[in-house]
Design a protein around this motif. Structure first.
Motif, PDB file in Angstrom:
ATOM      1  N   GLU A  78     -49.340  47.079 -58.047  1.00 21.28           N
ATOM      2  CA  GLU A  78     -50.569  46.459 -59.218  1.00 21.28           C
ATOM      3  C   GLU A  78     -52.062  45.983 -60.331  1.00 21.28           C
ATOM      4  N   ALA A  79     -52.782  45.149 -58.966  1.00 21.67           N
ATOM      5  CA  ALA A  79     -54.103  45.063 -58.993  1.00 21.67           C
ATOM      6  C   ALA A  79     -54.382  46.753 -59.399  1.00 21.67           C
ATOM      7  N   VAL A  80     -54.342  47.502 -58.786  1.00 23.85           N
ATOM      8  CA  VAL A  80     -55.123  48.531 -59.564  1.00 23.85           C
ATOM      9  C   VAL A  80     -54.564  49.522 -61.027  1.00 23.85           C
TER      10      VAL A  80
ATOM     11  N   PRO B  25     -68.523  46.922 -61.660  1.00 23.88           N
ATOM     12  CA  PRO B  25     -67.496  46.011 -61.367  1.00 23.88           C
ATOM     13  C   PRO B  25     -66.148  46.176 -61.201  1.00 23.88           C
ATOM     14  N   VAL B  26     -65.681  46.393 -60.437  1.00 19.92           N
ATOM     15  CA  VAL B  26     -64.075  46.730 -59.871  1.00 19.92           C
ATOM     16  C   VAL B  26     -63.347  45.692 -59.553  1.00 19.92           C
ATOM     17  N   LEU B  27     -62.817  44.868 -60.046  1.00 25.70           N
ATOM     18  CA  LEU B  27     -61.918  43.648 -59.132  1.00 25.70           C
ATOM     19  C   LEU B  27     -60.377  44.088 -58.748  1.00 25.70           C
ATOM     20  N   LEU B  28     -59.675  44.132 -58.106  1.00 25.26           N
ATOM     21  CA  LEU B  28     -58.632  44.227 -57.255  1.00 25.26           C
ATOM     22  C   LEU B  28     -58.076  42.977 -57.007  1.00 25.26           C
ATOM     23  N   ASP B  29     -57.419  42.442 -57.923  1.00 29.11           N
ATOM     24  CA  ASP B  29     -57.193  41.297 -57.380  1.00 29.11           C
ATOM     25  C   ASP B  29     -55.544  40.935 -56.389  1.00 29.11           C
ATOM     26  N   THR B  30     -55.304  41.833 -55.935  1.00 28.30           N
ATOM     27  CA  THR B  30     -54.367  41.143 -54.435  1.00 28.30           C
ATOM     28  C   THR B  30     -54.262  39.944 -53.831  1.00 28.30           C
TER      29      THR B  30
ATOM     30  N   GLN C 251     -57.238  49.224 -52.260  1.00 29.38           N
ATOM     31  CA  GLN C 251     -58.508  49.795 -51.712  1.00 29.38           C
ATOM     32  C   GLN C 251     -58.336  51.103 -51.773  1.00 29.38           C
ATOM     33  N   LYS C 252     -57.269  51.878 -50.385  1.00 29.66           N
ATOM     34  CA  LYS C 252     -56.989  53.044 -51.035  1.00 29.66           C
ATOM     35  C   LYS C 252     -56.727  54.036 -52.163  1.00 29.66           C
ATOM     36  N   ILE C 253     -55.717  53.277 -52.821  1.00 31.78           N
ATOM     37  CA  ILE C 253     -55.204  53.453 -53.969  1.00 31.78           C
ATOM     38  C   ILE C 253     -56.282  53.763 -54.903  1.00 31.78           C
TER      39      ILE C 253
END
Length: 298
Positions: A39-41, A179-184, A201-203
């Motif tokens: 969902e975050a990605v 900036p890339v936010l991955l809000d997990t 991060q991996k995805i």
């Protein structure tokens, strides 16, 4: 007690009794929590698409992908950089992973390395980072000094900088141009960002580098045509890809691959256009490596 404002350091409200769960319930809880990574990605796809568009011209000019991180984030950068060569024949010297603590940190923790902003700056300068390079800085916390030092140096040297973090409003997201936010959010095991923060991060890294390789002509349709047959598994894969793209029989495809030195993209152009390997290579070179353009498909 002082509360850490970073969501990744918070205590997950849904799992106060994680240590009391049976094996099945425990595994289900950990697996279900990983859904937030996807969902975050997905929420970050506009930002990632912007990075692809910004980075592409630099890579077309011969620039490099430079990955920077510490701990889990650093190891994920090493993994992504390493896999580009066997997957897309990307030159290994053009995928540079920098990890706090150096190569030793890939297999074991190097205490204190991530807290050294000067080391991040020094590693970037030591790698010869310049204006055509594309630096991907990754830190779940968004506050890692080593990573922040690397970004500051890269920007000073004119490189394109991308910051990937799992917490909003953090210094890394402010320091990087993209900036890339991955809000997990908080982890099922409090603070263990090797879980869904690391998965996100991996995805994101996989998606970003794969999208760039597609745009650089490393893929035809959805076929991995820049793979080179260097072992038995890859030889079989190359044969399957060549036959799928051309409709050729096994013997014909094998012969074309042999004449093409195991290069799938060259073999496809040879078979589709009825030309020899030299002519196929010339057409690909004129099309900047894009098989569709070399085949006259636009």
């Amino acid at each position: 007690m002082t509360t850490d404002p970073r969501p990744t350091e918070g205590v997950h409200p849904d799992h106060p009794d994680l240590d009391r769960l049976g094996a099945l319930a425990l595994v289900q809880a950990l697996a279900d929590d990983q859904r937030r990574a996807v969902e975050a990605v997905r929420a970050a796809t506009p930002a990632l698409a912007g990075v692809v568009e910004a980075a592409l011209p630099r890579l077309e000019r011969g620039g490099r992908l430079v990955y920077v991180g510490a701990g889990t984030s650093g190891r994920l950068g090493v993994l992504d950089a390493t896999e580009l060569t066997p997957t897309f024949s990307w030159p290994p010297e053009r995928a540079v992973p920098l990890i706090a603590g150096g190569e030793r940190a890939i297999r074991q923790a190097v205490e204190g390395a991530e807290d050294d902003a000067g080391a991040g700056e020094q590693d970037v300068r030591g790698a010869g980072v310049g204006p055509d390079d594309f630096l991907i800085a990754v830190a779940a916390s968004g506050t890692t000094p080593y990573v922040l030092g690397a970004v500051a140096a890269a920007r000073e040297l004119g490189a394109l900088t991308v910051g990937v973090a799992n917490n909003p409003g953090t210094p890394l997201l402010a320091a990087a141009e993209y900036p890339v936010l991955l809000d997990t959010g908080p982890e099922a095991i409090s603070g263990s960002t090797r879980l869904k923060a690391g998965t996100a991060q991996k995805i994101a890294l996989n998606t970003l580098s794969s999208a760039l390789m597609v745009r650089l002509g490393k893929v035809y349709g959805n076929l991995m045509v820049d793979v080179r047959a260097s072992n038995t598994k890859l030889e079989a894969r190359a044969l399957r890809l060549t036959r799928h793209a051309t409709g050729a029989g096994e013997a014909e495809a094998r012969l074309a691959l042999a004449e093409a030195g195991g290069r799938v993209k060259t073999a496809i152009v040879m078979l589709r256009l009825g030309v020899d390997a030299g002519e196929a290579e010339a057409r690909l070179a004129a099309a900047h490596g894009h098989a569709r353009a070399a085949l006259g498909e636009g």
